[in-house]
Design a protein around this motif. Sequence first.
Motif, PDB file in Angstrom:
ATOM      1  N   GLY A  75      28.535  33.298  36.833  1.00 24.73           N
ATOM      2  CA  GLY A  75      29.538  33.540  37.869  1.00 24.73           C
ATOM      3  C   GLY A  75      30.496  34.653  37.479  1.00 24.73           C
ATOM      4  N   VAL A  76      30.900  34.667  36.219  1.00 26.46           N
ATOM      5  CA  VAL A  76      31.775  35.735  35.716  1.00 26.46           C
ATOM      6  C   VAL A  76      31.038  37.068  35.789  1.00 26.46           C
ATOM      7  N   TYR A  77      29.787  37.075  35.362  1.00 27.51           N
ATOM      8  CA  TYR A  77      28.988  38.304  35.408  1.00 27.51           C
ATOM      9  C   TYR A  77      28.899  38.834  36.838  1.00 27.51           C
ATOM     10  N   ILE A  78      28.586  37.967  37.781  1.00 31.57           N
ATOM     11  CA  ILE A  78      28.446  38.392  39.176  1.00 31.57           C
ATOM     12  C   ILE A  78      29.770  38.935  39.701  1.00 31.57           C
ATOM     13  N   SER A  79      30.861  38.261  39.380  1.00 31.94           N
ATOM     14  CA  SER A  79      32.179  38.741  39.827  1.00 31.94           C
ATOM     15  C   SER A  79      32.464  40.132  39.287  1.00 31.94           C
ATOM     16  N   MET A  80      32.236  40.318  38.007  1.00 35.25           N
ATOM     17  CA  MET A  80      32.492  41.618  37.396  1.00 35.25           C
ATOM     18  C   MET A  80      31.531  42.680  37.909  1.00 35.25           C
TER      19      MET A  80
ATOM     20  N   CYS B  63      30.116  42.771  40.889  1.00 32.97           N
ATOM     21  CA  CYS B  63      30.519  43.139  42.255  1.00 32.97           C
ATOM     22  C   CYS B  63      31.741  44.053  42.235  1.00 32.97           C
ATOM     23  N   GLU B  64      32.730  43.711  41.425  1.00 29.69           N
ATOM     24  CA  GLU B  64      33.930  44.549  41.338  1.00 29.69           C
ATOM     25  C   GLU B  64      33.592  45.918  40.760  1.00 29.69           C
TER      26      GLU B  64
ATOM     27  N   GLN C 125      43.846  44.085  38.204  1.00 26.21           N
ATOM     28  CA  GLN C 125      42.486  43.581  38.336  1.00 26.21           C
ATOM     29  C   GLN C 125      41.700  43.761  37.038  1.00 26.21           C
TER      30      GLN C 125
ATOM     31  N   PHE D  99      40.303  40.863  34.296  1.00 29.79           N
ATOM     32  CA  PHE D  99      38.931  40.773  33.787  1.00 29.79           C
ATOM     33  C   PHE D  99      38.914  40.851  32.262  1.00 29.79           C
TER      34      PHE D  99
END
Length: 140
Positions: free
Chosen positions: A29-34, A36-37, A80, A84
């Motif tokens: 989930g952290v990987y996907i968030s980062m 996408c950002e 932001q 991260f």
Amino acid sequence: MLTSEGYNTEKIYTKSIAKLAKEKQELFGVYISMYCEGSEYEHSNRGRVASFREAILDEYDTDAVFKIELGKSDLTTWKQVFNFALLNVFYGIDALYSRIESRDKHLFDAGMISEQAMARTLYMIKELTDKLDAYGVETS
């Protein structure tokens, strides 16, 4: 690049994204968030970060390889990226703690690594996150 900096790349362990998704859902989930950002800056909104890109390798243009000089960024972007960074530090220390607790507890028992110092560091990261949230700038 890693070998030119003295790292032994034969000892670097990589994990596929599919394996990460199966084994460590929280980190996935952290990987996907980062991702996408980061993709916003890399692909769809390159102009937004062009003014605070800084070259890190002479042989590559800043369109290919760069670091973000946060001192030149706007406050929202700075917050932001800092969030991260805090998240990465937290997960890194938490992973080390879990590893030591489950497989290398003797390091805590012998006083070679301070369990209290690790807990205090995790607490300080939470305090920083709370202060950043109270700072009044919303992340996107």
